[in-house]
Design an enzyme around this catalytic site. Structure first.
Site, PDB file in Angstrom:
ATOM      1  N   THR A  74       1.003  -1.172  -0.109  1.00  0.00           N
ATOM      2  CA  THR A  74      -0.105  -0.092  -0.048  1.00  0.00           C
ATOM      3  C   THR A  74       0.971   1.079  -0.190  1.00  0.00           C
ATOM      4  O   THR A  74       0.732   2.318  -0.757  1.00  0.00           O
ATOM      5  CB  THR A  74      -0.852   0.049   1.301  1.00  0.00           C
ATOM      6  OG1 THR A  74      -1.444  -1.516   1.599  1.00  0.00           O
ATOM      7  CG2 THR A  74      -2.046   0.823   1.277  1.00  0.00           C
ATOM      8  N   HIS A 136       1.268  -9.307  -7.115  1.00  0.00           N
ATOM      9  CA  HIS A 136       2.043 -10.146  -6.132  1.00  0.00           C
ATOM     10  C   HIS A 136       2.644 -11.375  -6.916  1.00  0.00           C
ATOM     11  O   HIS A 136       3.129 -12.343  -6.188  1.00  0.00           O
ATOM     12  CB  HIS A 136       1.026 -10.895  -5.047  1.00  0.00           C
ATOM     13  CG  HIS A 136       0.459  -9.630  -4.025  1.00  0.00           C
ATOM     14  ND1 HIS A 136       1.175  -8.764  -3.433  1.00  0.00           N
ATOM     15  CD2 HIS A 136      -0.515  -9.640  -3.448  1.00  0.00           C
ATOM     16  CE1 HIS A 136       0.557  -8.380  -2.595  1.00  0.00           C
ATOM     17  NE2 HIS A 136      -0.381  -8.626  -2.428  1.00  0.00           N
ATOM     18  N   TYR A 224      11.299  -3.121   3.199  1.00  0.00           N
ATOM     19  CA  TYR A 224      10.693  -2.191   3.898  1.00  0.00           C
ATOM     20  C   TYR A 224      11.463  -1.308   5.160  1.00  0.00           C
ATOM     21  O   TYR A 224      11.180  -0.349   5.214  1.00  0.00           O
ATOM     22  CB  TYR A 224       9.463  -3.157   4.601  1.00  0.00           C
ATOM     23  CG  TYR A 224       8.374  -2.394   5.582  1.00  0.00           C
ATOM     24  CD1 TYR A 224       7.226  -1.770   4.845  1.00  0.00           C
ATOM     25  CD2 TYR A 224       8.644  -2.105   6.890  1.00  0.00           C
ATOM     26  CE1 TYR A 224       6.522  -1.215   5.638  1.00  0.00           C
ATOM     27  CE2 TYR A 224       7.640  -1.826   7.720  1.00  0.00           C
ATOM     28  CZ  TYR A 224       6.446  -1.147   7.328  1.00  0.00           C
ATOM     29  OH  TYR A 224       5.614  -0.516   7.934  1.00  0.00           O
ATOM     30  N   LYS A 291       0.121  -1.375  12.554  1.00  0.00           N
ATOM     31  CA  LYS A 291       1.009  -0.733  13.197  1.00  0.00           C
ATOM     32  C   LYS A 291       1.908  -0.145  12.450  1.00  0.00           C
ATOM     33  O   LYS A 291       2.630   0.996  12.724  1.00  0.00           O
ATOM     34  CB  LYS A 291       1.566  -1.833  14.131  1.00  0.00           C
ATOM     35  CG  LYS A 291       0.888  -2.031  15.313  1.00  0.00           C
ATOM     36  CD  LYS A 291       1.765  -2.875  16.313  1.00  0.00           C
ATOM     37  CE  LYS A 291       0.774  -3.274  17.617  1.00  0.00           C
ATOM     38  NZ  LYS A 291       1.644  -4.052  18.608  1.00  0.00           N
ATOM     39  N   GLY A 292       2.386  -0.680  11.337  1.00  0.00           N
ATOM     40  CA  GLY A 292       3.343  -0.140  10.452  1.00  0.00           C
ATOM     41  C   GLY A 292       4.871   0.040  11.178  1.00  0.00           C
ATOM     42  O   GLY A 292       5.469   1.184  11.042  1.00  0.00           O
TER      43      GLY A 292
HETATM   44  P1  A3P Z   1       1.642  -4.180   9.861  1.00  0.00           P
HETATM   45  O1  A3P Z   1       0.706  -5.217   9.887  1.00  0.00           O
HETATM   46  O2  A3P Z   1       3.160  -4.810  10.269  1.00  0.00           O
HETATM   47  O3  A3P Z   1       1.301  -3.174  10.575  1.00  0.00           O
HETATM   48  P2  A3P Z   1       0.616  -4.429   2.412  1.00  0.00           P
HETATM   49  O4  A3P Z   1       0.321  -2.974   2.109  1.00  0.00           O
HETATM   50  O5  A3P Z   1       1.589  -5.210   1.627  1.00  0.00           O
HETATM   51  O6  A3P Z   1      -0.758  -5.166   2.664  1.00  0.00           O
HETATM   52  O7  A3P Z   1       1.330  -4.475   3.965  1.00  0.00           O
HETATM   53  C1  A3P Z   1       0.732  -3.951   5.101  1.00  0.00           C
HETATM   54  C2  A3P Z   1       1.767  -3.563   6.131  1.00  0.00           C
HETATM   55  O8  A3P Z   1       2.388  -2.233   5.862  1.00  0.00           O
HETATM   56  C3  A3P Z   1       1.074  -3.395   7.575  1.00  0.00           C
HETATM   57  O9  A3P Z   1       2.154  -3.802   8.456  1.00  0.00           O
HETATM   58  C4  A3P Z   1       0.766  -1.738   7.690  1.00  0.00           C
HETATM   59  O10 A3P Z   1       0.439  -1.327   8.694  1.00  0.00           O
HETATM   60  C5  A3P Z   1       1.932  -1.312   6.959  1.00  0.00           C
HETATM   61  N1  A3P Z   1       1.574   0.193   6.285  1.00  0.00           N
HETATM   62  C6  A3P Z   1       0.387   0.529   5.578  1.00  0.00           C
HETATM   63  N2  A3P Z   1       0.707   1.587   5.179  1.00  0.00           N
HETATM   64  C7  A3P Z   1       2.079   2.224   5.418  1.00  0.00           C
HETATM   65  C8  A3P Z   1       2.731   3.235   4.969  1.00  0.00           C
HETATM   66  N3  A3P Z   1       1.957   4.307   4.480  1.00  0.00           N
HETATM   67  N4  A3P Z   1       3.735   3.461   5.730  1.00  0.00           N
HETATM   68  C9  A3P Z   1       4.376   2.450   6.375  1.00  0.00           C
HETATM   69  N5  A3P Z   1       3.775   1.182   6.545  1.00  0.00           N
HETATM   70  C10 A3P Z   1       2.473   0.881   6.012  1.00  0.00           C
END
Ligand code: A3P
Length: 327
Positions: A74, A136, A224, A291-292
């Site tokens: 995302t 993916h 990441y 949580k990020g």
């Molecule tokens: P956590 O579940 O550890 O919080 P994806 O986008 O591939 O589905 O990945 C989701 C993960 O990215 C989640 O991690 C989410 O909280 C985190 N995430 C979503 N937006 C983000 C952003 N703008 N910056 C950093 N991390 C982000």
């Protein structure tokens, strides 16, 4: 027998038979995952990926955001969209699309969205260039049309400990109510065995990692943890990779910083669209923002789990040069 396949009206009979002939394991948010072309996949996506492989025609200006699920897709989609479209959509504009659309709407997934409507092959020829897509799908299963073209693929993965916890939390949040809750121990075994959507994760990472070494102008490999540590540096690297580097003037005007803020976890999580919107009819956008953080796995995994996954990582990725910051 997987009754859920019989119930899927959108799959052709031929596709249902093909899927049912594949090896299968328990799924995370569908009853089963099937081993298709060497990776684990949900039934609906198998049909979408087959259609994509058979029909997609790459253009050299195409940009693909390719990711391991739950690795920052995302975020990377938001950054890619903001960087590439900054001439049409000024970053500080009150009408910037990222303020009213989720990044998955602006950079649609090949397998869930673009080819997800099984009754028709989409006409993508008139989309404004550069076309931005997300996926993916493992590198080996991308159509030759992409591999042979000059298009750009930006890839992100994340340390497997955090990716696992993020995947497990997400699956339990969005699974249909009739499926049982996936407990941590079962999910962990599945993850370590490789049976997780688009997994095994090590093959996924190695496919793009090796290609990024072979063709660095076409595949940019990101992590990441590195992005979190120095997003400014990586944003500039991305812009250069997309052949639209930031000018000195843009830097002085704060464009880089404004993109970072616009796409930050804190900003995106609080947007109305990400609090109340939905991804298709499948789940609420709010579940994309948990949580990020780096290292949340320390709150969930036992010492023996840490030991086991460390050994899997060493065995599968040890010789590759691919390393992760774990916390
Ligand atoms: P956590 O579940 O550890 O919080 P994806 O986008 O591939 O589905 O990945 C989701 C993960 O990215 C989640 O991690 C989410 O909280 C985190 N995430 C979503 N937006 C983000 C952003 N703008 N910056 C950093 N991390 C982000």
């Amino acid at each position: 027998m997987d009754e859920s396949i019989e119930e899927q009206d959108n799959l052709s009979q031929e596709m249902k038979e093909m899927i049912l002939s594949l090896p299968r394991e328990r799924g995370w948010r569908t009853p089963y995952l099937y081993l298709f072309q060497g990776f684990w996949c949900q039934p609906a996506e198998i049909q979408a990926i087959s259609t994509f492989q058979n029909h997609f025609q790459a253009k050299k200006s195409d940009v693909f955001v390719a990711t391991v699920p739950k690795s920052g897709t995302t975020w990377l989609k938001a950054l890619t969209f903001a960087i590439i479209n900054r001439q049409n959509h000024f970053i500080s504009s009150k009408n910037h699309p990222l303020l009213s659309f989720n990044p998955h709407d602006l950079v649609p997934f090949i397998e869930y969205t673009v080819y997800g409507k099984h009754d028709k092959i989409p006409d993508l020829s008139n989309i404004q260039e550069p076309r931005l897509f997300g996926t993916h799908i493992p590198f080996d299963s991308l159509p030759n049309s992409i591999k042979d073209s000059n298009c750009k693929i930006v890839y992100i993965c994340r340390n497997p400990f955090d990716t696992f916890i993020s995947s497990w939390c997400f699956a339990n949040k969005i699974k249909p109510p009739h499926l049982p809750t996936l407990n941590l121990e079962d999910a962990f075994e599945m993850y370590c065995n490789g049976s997780v959507g688009f997994g095994p994760f090590w093959n996924h990472m190695l496919g793009y990692w090796n290609e990024s070494k072979e063709r660095p102008k076409n595949v940019l490999f990101l992590k990441y943890e590195d992005m979190k540590e120095d997003v400014h540096f990586h944003l500039k690297k991305m812009a250069e990779f997309f052949n639209c580097p930031f000018t000195l003037e843009e830097e002085n005007e704060g464009v880089v910083e404004n993109i970072i803020k616009l796409c930050s976890f804190e900003k995106m999580k609080e947007l109305e669209i990400n609090k109340i919107g939905t991804f298709g009819r499948n789940f609420e956008n709010k579940h994309l923002f948990r949580k990020g953080e780096i290292g949340d796995w320390t709150n969930h995994l036992s010492p023996s789990m840490v030991d086991k996954l460390s050994k899997v990582i060493e065995e599968k990725l040890g010789g590759s040069g691919l390393k992760f910051r774990m916390k």
